[in-house]
Scaffold this motif. Structure first.
Motif, PDB file in Angstrom:
ATOM      1  N   CYS A   1       9.045  15.263  -5.228  1.00 53.73           N
ATOM      2  CA  CYS A   1       7.745  14.648  -4.959  1.00 53.73           C
ATOM      3  C   CYS A   1       6.718  15.048  -6.015  1.00 53.73           C
ATOM      4  N   LYS A   2       6.118  14.069  -6.671  1.00 55.82           N
ATOM      5  CA  LYS A   2       5.133  14.338  -7.725  1.00 55.82           C
ATOM      6  C   LYS A   2       3.852  14.967  -7.171  1.00 55.82           C
ATOM      7  N   GLY A   3       3.464  14.587  -5.961  1.00 60.52           N
ATOM      8  CA  GLY A   3       2.213  15.053  -5.404  1.00 60.52           C
ATOM      9  C   GLY A   3       2.216  16.528  -5.006  1.00 60.52           C
ATOM     10  N   CYS A   4       3.386  17.121  -4.867  1.00 59.42           N
ATOM     11  CA  CYS A   4       3.480  18.511  -4.433  1.00 59.42           C
ATOM     12  C   CYS A   4       3.466  19.488  -5.590  1.00 59.42           C
ATOM     13  N   HIS A   5       3.619  19.022  -6.797  1.00 59.37           N
ATOM     14  CA  HIS A   5       3.715  19.903  -7.972  1.00 59.37           C
ATOM     15  C   HIS A   5       2.414  19.953  -8.733  1.00 59.37           C
TER      16      HIS A   5
ATOM     17  N   SER B   1       0.826  -1.201   0.000  1.00 57.82           N
ATOM     18  CA  SER B   1       0.000   0.000   0.000  1.00 57.82           C
ATOM     19  C   SER B   1       0.864   1.256   0.000  1.00 57.82           C
ATOM     20  N   LEU B   2       1.907   1.274   0.815  1.00 57.09           N
ATOM     21  CA  LEU B   2       2.811   2.421   0.846  1.00 57.09           C
ATOM     22  C   LEU B   2       3.518   2.594  -0.496  1.00 57.09           C
TER      23      LEU B   2
ATOM     24  N   LYS C   1       4.100   5.555  -5.476  1.00 53.56           N
ATOM     25  CA  LYS C   1       4.186   5.494  -6.933  1.00 53.56           C
ATOM     26  C   LYS C   1       3.178   6.453  -7.577  1.00 53.56           C
ATOM     27  N   ARG C   2       1.992   6.609  -6.971  1.00 57.04           N
ATOM     28  CA  ARG C   2       0.981   7.543  -7.474  1.00 57.04           C
ATOM     29  C   ARG C   2       1.352   8.986  -7.176  1.00 57.04           C
ATOM     30  N   GLY C   3       2.294   9.187  -6.258  1.00 53.72           N
ATOM     31  CA  GLY C   3       2.719  10.537  -5.916  1.00 53.72           C
ATOM     32  C   GLY C   3       1.996  11.102  -4.724  1.00 53.72           C
ATOM     33  N   GLY C   4       1.296  10.295  -3.978  1.00 56.27           N
ATOM     34  CA  GLY C   4       0.574  10.790  -2.812  1.00 56.27           C
ATOM     35  C   GLY C   4       1.366  10.617  -1.537  1.00 56.27           C
TER      36      GLY C   4
END
Length: 46
Positions: free
Chosen positions: A42-46, A24-25, A30-33
């Motif tokens: 970090c993908k989720g911050c952009h 799960s982690l 991988k999804r950026g969350g």
């Protein structure tokens, strides 16, 4: 039931729980969350 069989069952159940938690982690990362702290890569911050 001998104690060793009970220990093996408990260890197997814990191994399954740890496996699914790690998966799960990994999928979340991988999804950026789930980013926290420095968002340089970090993908989720952009």
């Amino acid at each position: 039931m001998p104690p060793i069989i009970g220990n093996i069952i408990v260890i197997a159940i814990l191994a399954v729980v740890v496996f699914f938690a790690a998966r799960s982690l990994y999928r979340s990362h991988k999804r950026g969350g789930g980013c926290s702290g420095d968002c340089g890569n970090c993908k989720g911050c952009h």
